[in-house]
Every structure is written in C-alpha cells, then in structure tokens.
Design an enzyme around this catalytic site. Sequence first.
Site, PDB file in Angstrom:
ATOM      1  N   ASP A 404      92.991  34.506  34.632  1.00 35.24           N
ATOM      2  CA  ASP A 404      92.562  35.520  35.582  1.00 35.24           C
ATOM      3  C   ASP A 404      92.020  34.894  36.865  1.00 35.24           C
ATOM      4  O   ASP A 404      91.393  33.839  36.837  1.00 35.24           O
ATOM      5  CB  ASP A 404      91.463  36.370  34.924  1.00 35.24           C
ATOM      6  CG  ASP A 404      90.937  37.456  35.828  1.00 35.24           C
ATOM      7  OD1 ASP A 404      91.732  38.320  36.224  1.00 35.24           O
ATOM      8  OD2 ASP A 404      89.727  37.438  36.140  1.00 35.24           O
ATOM      9  N   GLU A 457      97.346  34.342  37.451  1.00 38.99           N
ATOM     10  CA  GLU A 457      97.214  35.435  38.405  1.00 38.99           C
ATOM     11  C   GLU A 457      96.719  34.803  39.703  1.00 38.99           C
ATOM     12  O   GLU A 457      95.529  34.539  39.859  1.00 38.99           O
ATOM     13  CB  GLU A 457      96.219  36.487  37.917  1.00 38.99           C
ATOM     14  CG  GLU A 457      96.149  37.677  38.862  1.00 38.99           C
ATOM     15  CD  GLU A 457      94.830  38.422  38.809  1.00 38.99           C
ATOM     16  OE1 GLU A 457      94.790  39.573  39.254  1.00 38.99           O
ATOM     17  OE2 GLU A 457      93.829  37.839  38.350  1.00 38.99           O
TER      18      GLU A 457
END
Length: 724
Positions: A404, A457
């Site tokens: 993330d 990401e």
Amino acid sequence: MKLPADRARALSDGREADPFDILGPHPSQGGWRIVALDHGAVEMSISAVDGERPMSPAEEAPGLFVGFLPEPMPYLLRGSDGQTQWEYEDPYRFGPVLGQIDEHLIGEGTHRQLWRVLGAHVIKHQGVTGTHFAVWAPNARRVSVLGNFNGWDARRHGMRRRGSTGVWEIFLPGIGEGEAYKFAITGAHGEPVPEKADPVGFGAEHPPATASVVRELHDFNWQDGAWMKRRGRAQSVSAPISIYEVHPGSWRRVIEDDNRPLSYLELARDLIPYVAGMGFTHIELLPISEFPFDGSWGYQPVGMFAPTIRFGTPDEFRHLVEAAHEAGLGLLLDWVPGHFPTDPHGLARFDGTALYEHADPREGFHQDWNTLIYNYGRREVSNYLIANALYWLQEYHVDGLRVDAVASMLYRDYSRKEGEWVPNIHGGRENLEAIDFLRSVNTIAYGEVPGIMTAAEESTSFPGVSRPVDRGGLGFGFKWNMGWMNDTLSYIQHEPVHRSHHHNQLTFGLVYAFSENFILPISHDEVVHGKGSMIEKMPGDDWQKFANLRAYYGFMWTHPGKKLLFMGCEFAQRREWDHNTSLDWHLLEDTRHKGIQSLVRDLNHLYRDLPALHKRDCSAAGFGWIDGGAAAESVLSYLRYGEEEDAPVAVICNFTPVPRHGWQIGLPRAGKWKLRLNSDAGVYGGSGMTTTEIITADGDEYQGYDQSALVELPPLSVLIYEAA
C-alpha cells in the site's frame, strides 16, 4: 538473608530494572536463597521434592518473601491470603530462552524469522510448559508482562534484559493459548509508557479491546501442495491474472445474526466458490493485520502479525487460504509497511522514545492520515517489516503482497509543502532508506518463498518499480497502473458527444503501457468518498449507463495489463461501497445487473482462454494498433498477440451510442475471424443489434495491413474477434 533495601523497595514498587538479579534462586551461605514477590500473599512457602519450607516476609519492602533451599532443585511457590491458597511455578527459577545466535541476528537486523523468537510462544522449557514472552524495547528501563494471570499488576513479572540487543524476555509457566496480555514499559528516565500490545503478537482481542492474545504457531496440516508447486506459473507476467479485491467485513453479512460479517470459515464456504465461478484467478483481501478502527478498512494496522479476530482465529484464516488454493485461486493480502497509527497501545513511542518512527515529525508524521512513518534506516525496524512480509508468506501460504501507498514511501516531500520535509543526504527528495527497504523486501521475499508475487500501489513515474533490483529497479513483480485508471475513468464519465475531445485519455496509456508490469486497477478507492459507484459514474439514462459500463469493462479486459476489480463492481452496485453494510446482492434480481455480472464472468474466462489476451500483457510485442486515431467517431481498434503459434485477437470499441455500419478495419491475417464476445449482446442486457459473427479478412490493404474486413459496430460496445 537481608535484601538490599533500595532495590527491594524498587522491586516491590515495580521500579527494579533487573528483577532476575534478586528474585528466584541465588547462591547463599550454605545453600540457595529464594526470593518471591506476591503482593496478594500474607504467607508464602516453598514446596520442593523434599518437603515444604516456610518463607519469611522481607523487612525491607512489602510483598517480598525470602526462603531457603539446601541445594538447587525444582520447586513451587505456595501463597495464602489467610483464606485462600494458591500454588504456582516461580518464573524466576527458569533460565533464558533466547540463544546467542538469535541475539546476534536481532542486533544485526538480519533475523528473517523474527517471529520465531519475539512475541509470545507456548513452549516447554526446562521440562515445564508455559509461554515465552520476548519484546524489543532497547531504551526501556524496565518491562513487565501484564495479564489476568497477575491481575494486570505491572509490579509482577518484570522481564530479563538480554544484553545490548534491547530485547526483554521471560518464561511464564502455566500460561497457554488464549491468554490476553500487554507489556508495561518504563521509559529510560523512569517515566511510565502507555501499556503496549505486542508488536509481534499473533493474536489480539476483539476491538475495541486492545490486548494481544497468546496464539500457538503450531504446524498446520497444509493440503495445498499441488497449488504451491504450480503457483509460480500462475503468477508470472505471462499468466492470466484477474484479481477480485475484497473487504471481508462487507462482502456479505448475516442479516439474521445482528448483521455480522462472515467468518473466515464462512468466507471459505461462500466467497471462494463465487470468485472461482466468476472466472477470477486471484482474491486480494484488504488488510487483515489487526487494526483498532473499522473505518480505516485495515490500512492503519496495530497488530502486524495478527490476522484480525473480527473473522476468526489464525488457523481459521489458514483454512480460508487453503480453500482458495483448492479452488485454484491465489490469495493476496494488502500489506501496509508505509505507516502506522498513533493509538497509545501500538508502536508509537513504544519504549518511551521514537523507536519505530522518526523523531522529527517532518520525517515521522504522515499529515494526510495522521499516522506515523517507519524509520526504514534503522536496521531493526527494517528487519521487523521484512520478517513480517515473510511471516505472511510462509506461515499462512499467502501467495503475494500488494504493498500500500508506495508513493508516500518513496518521496520525503510526499504531500508536504516547502519546509515541511527533510532532504536526503544528497539534498534530494527521494527517501533513500525506504527505497533500500523495498528493494530488500522484494529481493528476500522472491528469493526465499518460491512462486510468490508482489505488487506496488504506486502513483508516480518513479522508474523501474517492477524491474529487478540488479537492474536498478525496486524489484516488485507488478505495479498498479494508476495513470491508466485516472485517465480512462475520466474519459468514460464524459457524455459521448464530448468524448472526441478527450480521445487521448484512452490512447495515452499505450505510450507507457510496457514500461512496467502493470495491473489495471478499479479498486475500493474508486467507489468511496463521494466518487460514486462504477455504474453511477456513467453518463446518460439507465440504458446508456449500463452500456457504457459494459463497454468500459470490455476495453479494460482487452487492454494490456493484468486486471483488478473491487467487489460489487462486477454486478454494478449502485451505492458507493460502505464498509459497515453488505453488498446489494438483491440487485442481481434485475436482469441489467445480472447482465453486467455475466459479462465480467465471460470476460474473465475469455481472458484466460485466449493466450493473445494475457501472454504478452507486459510486452510491447503483445499489442498493435489497428486504428487509435478515430477520435471524431470515438472508435478504437487494436490487436492483441500471444506467441507465434497463438491466434491473434482483434478488438473494436465504439464509445458512442451511434451504431457504425460497415466499419472497415485492417487485419494482419487473411481468412475468417470469429466473434468471441459482444458487450452489446442481449444476454448482457445490450441492444442485441445484429453484428457479424464471422468476418473475412481479404480485399484491400488498409491501415498498414495487407487485409481488411467490414464490421457492424453496435452502440456503446466492444467486439472481440479471434483469428480462426
């Protein structure tokens, strides 16, 4: 038998830094002195194999008792408050558990199986079963374990410091699985630190309770050997990878049972067959590392080593992973090494100092999320996170990690104004320590756990995110293509009459489509916070909304890159996603929603069945334009290629509600081309306009190809043809 008065009082008050130096057995004149601490007792005795010996209350401080044994031997302590008696093993008669090699590797920051030595482990030590607790708190003056077993009394069960590593440990006999515990820490200057959960705890209480819970990491009887052998092929850049992103707390809820979420076992029963039946190849779970606040969706974790108890125990999570593998699905986890919350029971100022985070808020505080940023330059912190990645991959057979917020890790000035960040040693904005950490975690994960995949990401143009470390890259297997997502969603939200002015938003992604190994993501972030659901992003009346969405999915599944779709988007959920409620499964009673679901299922199966649609997803050799320039008509046409022996595929996209009759396209191969999918077909809720099932490539040279064919283009549609 006298005790040093100052230290005895410190011990009684819970201030003594080295309780093992006083408590337990120590050589004394003519035998062994036994000192015990028990504030609840008025009388104590020693019970050994040769009988019971009374202990005397210490004069120096309350709660301390002194006794004597003639020689070393096992013994029990017996206490009484005048009415009740109790008996227990003395934890201070047991020697250390950690070995010198473990200490060395911890100090060096290279202990890749850190969870094997830190945390709470049920073991047999010196012939007695209990739990070994170990925690890293290098700047603490004193650390003790708290739990129901000692009335949450910080004065008891002070731990042993292990040399210069900063690790504290204690073996507590009789403590087993299911016990809740925390650490009571005194800072370097004697200041109290909020009670802390275990940074390497394998279980946790159900929020809002905040204690860790002892969970055994026993050997699980895995039955997924066949999947594990072939998963490397199933997760390669040439494999069809279509990911169903899931928030396990809101995929489906049990309305009859207080609207509770499904358990890991119920997800194994219901979610796995659904995803497999839909043709997806992978499930990606939003973070399941234990987190205190439901509204964070797991992206502010406290228990990095604990599968959230919201859905069940660690073994029940293992059953979910195994069920996925049995169904031929990979299971990926969202992993959050970029930041952590400021909750007082978490990592923040863990030992009274900025231990896991940077002390300077310009480096250590995340302004966007009010969280703290890991100090990747500290070897023990980097080791902690690398070991955590390996833990999920090895202990739970997870097939990969989607990391993330990588962009926030890579740049020191991420979301900061001038003067709010600290340059690196070269004066630049790159976070060199975070870059080294990401390279290390990818190198080690791929090197030690065969067949896994990692995905970033990452929303910037940082070079080489999915390139090997030895070639200057970060070493990820894949990168989310955030630029493609932003551009194409912006395009599809325009009214068709205006799309000709935004044609480049569809085509620009092909300029850089092969610079990384891309995943095309329509994730949870696109259907929350006022962005609207996928169906409600679409312009026009209801018919056009559904037609636009079908066309968009057809474009997405035929565009180079692996696929990711958030739950509910596959049947055109109308509401924005709400983490507190179930998806609106009742919508499938409407044929339009059922049609979208059927389309996604067929796109998944076609993507898997046609090598041209996946083998060269990440290679320029897998794509060729037929015509990317028909902006006035908002029509795109392109080719997808597999290996030489694989039949090529032609894709024609019409992004207006205007049918196009006799649309000419150039083709690289003469002969018949068969229609494999029409997003406007009646079975999907489309217009059902008659189009050509078989086209024949012959005749005139066109658009740089030796052959051409005429195609009937339905409104707002995508057609997929395969060379026969």
